[in-house]
Design an enzyme around this catalytic site. Sequence first.
Site, short mmCIF file in Angstrom:
data_model
loop_
_atom_site.label_atom_id
_atom_site.label_comp_id
_atom_site.label_asym_id
_atom_site.label_seq_id
_atom_site.Cartn_x
_atom_site.Cartn_y
_atom_site.Cartn_z
N GLY A 115 0.77 -0.96 -0.19
CA GLY A 115 -0.06 -0.07 -0.15
C GLY A 115 0.86 1.25 -0.02
O GLY A 115 0.56 2.12 -1.03
N ASP A 173 10.51 -7.35 -1.41
CA ASP A 173 8.89 -7.64 -1.18
C ASP A 173 9.09 -9.06 -1.53
O ASP A 173 9.19 -9.47 -2.56
CB ASP A 173 7.93 -6.94 -1.74
CG ASP A 173 6.71 -7.15 -1.15
OD1 ASP A 173 6.41 -8.31 -0.86
OD2 ASP A 173 5.92 -6.10 -0.90
N LEU A 205 -5.73 -5.10 -4.01
CA LEU A 205 -5.90 -4.40 -5.30
C LEU A 205 -6.62 -3.17 -4.84
O LEU A 205 -6.94 -2.17 -5.50
CB LEU A 205 -6.73 -5.27 -6.28
CG LEU A 205 -5.85 -6.21 -6.88
CD1 LEU A 205 -6.59 -6.86 -8.04
CD2 LEU A 205 -4.55 -5.80 -7.36
N GLN A 206 -7.36 -3.19 -3.64
CA GLN A 206 -8.29 -2.10 -3.20
C GLN A 206 -7.26 -0.86 -2.96
O GLN A 206 -7.70 0.29 -2.69
CB GLN A 206 -8.95 -2.72 -1.76
CG GLN A 206 -9.62 -1.75 -0.95
CD GLN A 206 -8.81 -1.76 0.27
OE1 GLN A 206 -7.44 -1.87 0.48
NE2 GLN A 206 -9.25 -1.10 1.39
N ARG A 207 -6.03 -1.16 -2.64
CA ARG A 207 -5.39 0.00 -2.25
C ARG A 207 -3.86 -0.16 -2.87
O ARG A 207 -3.20 1.07 -2.91
CB ARG A 207 -4.84 0.06 -0.89
CG ARG A 207 -4.28 -1.16 -0.43
CD ARG A 207 -4.55 -1.24 1.19
NE ARG A 207 -3.75 -2.31 1.95
CZ ARG A 207 -4.08 -3.61 1.75
NH1 ARG A 207 -5.22 -4.03 1.03
NH2 ARG A 207 -3.68 -4.83 2.17
N LYS A 261 5.23 -9.29 -6.30
CA LYS A 261 5.10 -7.91 -6.46
C LYS A 261 6.10 -7.03 -6.77
O LYS A 261 6.23 -6.38 -7.74
CB LYS A 261 4.92 -7.52 -4.90
CG LYS A 261 3.40 -7.92 -4.55
CD LYS A 261 3.22 -7.27 -3.08
CE LYS A 261 1.73 -7.55 -2.65
NZ LYS A 261 1.56 -7.02 -1.40
N ASP A 288 4.62 -3.88 6.63
CA ASP A 288 3.34 -3.81 7.36
C ASP A 288 3.29 -4.55 8.75
O ASP A 288 2.19 -5.25 8.89
CB ASP A 288 2.43 -4.68 6.37
CG ASP A 288 3.01 -5.82 6.15
OD1 ASP A 288 3.80 -6.54 6.45
OD2 ASP A 288 2.17 -6.82 5.15
N CYS A 328 -3.50 -4.63 8.72
CA CYS A 328 -4.69 -4.07 7.67
C CYS A 328 -5.93 -5.20 7.55
O CYS A 328 -6.95 -4.89 7.39
CB CYS A 328 -3.86 -3.63 6.22
SG CYS A 328 -2.80 -2.16 6.51
N CYS A 385 -5.31 -19.18 7.67
CA CYS A 385 -5.82 -17.88 7.57
C CYS A 385 -5.79 -17.59 5.98
O CYS A 385 -5.68 -18.69 5.21
CB CYS A 385 -5.19 -16.73 8.12
SG CYS A 385 -3.41 -16.68 7.91
#
Lengths: 78, 376
Positions: free
Chosen positions: B40, B61, B70-72, B85, B129, B192, B334
């Site tokens: 993000g 990464d 993809l939302q951010r 990535k 993160d 997040c 998860c």
Amino acid sequence: MKILAFGIAREIIGSAMIEIQLAENATVTDLKFLLMNQYPRLNQLNSLLIAVNMEYAQPHQILQDCDEIALIPPVSGG
Amino acid sequence: MNLSSAELLRYGRHLTLPELGLEGQLKLKKGSVLVVGAGGLGSPMLLYLAAAGVGRIGIIDPDVVDVTNLQRQILYNSADVGKSKAETARRKLLELNPHIDITVYPIALTRHNALQIIENYDVIADGTDNFQTRYLVNDACVIKGKVNIYGSIFRFEGQVSVFNYPQANGERGVNYRDLFPAPPPPDMIPDCAEGGVLGVLPGIIGSIQASEAIKVLTGVGEPLAGRLFLFDAASFMTRVLKVSKNPNLAPITELVDYDIFCGIKPIVQNNIRNISASDLLKQLKSNESFQLIDVREKHEFESGFMEGAQSMPLSQLTTFIPEIQKDKKVILYCQSGKRSAKALGQLIDNHGFTNVVHLENGFAGWLKFESGKKEL
């Protein structure tokens, strides 16, 4: 005295801003003690940055009623 | 070093800026930035640093693009799901600006490689993160004398600062440990995935980080050193706090085991605590009975789960303790394996479970494994 809460502190306190009354000549340490008593989960944070009037607070600093306090816990999202 | 005619044309708006000009643009071209985390925060940072003409950019990464990114994470699009990535970012950034060099590290930054990687760059930008990597980046920057452009987000809020900036007296300025000497307990502050995040927020915070990196490289303006910027998008409240060195802080001289430092490594630490997708398949085919627990949040569970799984979100795990079996194998999963590892640590350390394992690479890894099987 106005207290702004950020991050998880906001959730612990239940509000982004609270007003509290402190005794005269109360210090930052006194404030910390009072908050930790009232909101014990703050104790678990290990690190909680406290700023007075937008400046990193010293423990023995005496607080005035017109001061703005900010409680800033760490956040890690990215 | 000079700018080619194509570069002179491309960077025209910078060259016209009196504070930046040709001199500043050449500093950008000579400069290098390592962006840790291409998520993000990393997305807007990388886009703007590449567009600005930073001559050498490093991207580290280990992850692949997940649809929930993809939302951010605006560097990626739907077709990139499942791709590296770092590699995807490199391709896109070179399409944006072919005049720059990009080095990718599709691996995790660890205490074994951090100093070596960081050494090669002028400025480090922290877009990670998790707390472990944030302390690692901070400590490595202090040891190697690198400026650390820090940004971090939570729901609607962001923090930015420029750490370890050289001061007039020759010493280095405030770093992350001056503000937060000790990490919070591992389960206390949602990331997040657990806590949610406004998609545009990392765009705002990452763009500020890019701006600070450009300022540090060019010497333009006043960097956000010795100050912490706080932003709350929900109420549109901003604050810039003056912060100072913590005199009680022990000097940072070596890198430590950050999983232990941040309390995420369970006391029982051996490989038997992880199972792979193929182990799970064997387990499913065997007659041995076991309990399968999905620790993702409710809405994630509802959008698709493993057959036979019970939903016990990590954020409310303690309320589910009585429902977790003690007399047979318990398998946690998860989305990616990160939260199930946290849940595993909690169950072992805080609740005395000895019969729990978790699925490596999570539900996403399982789906990948399953689709791989079908192709065969």
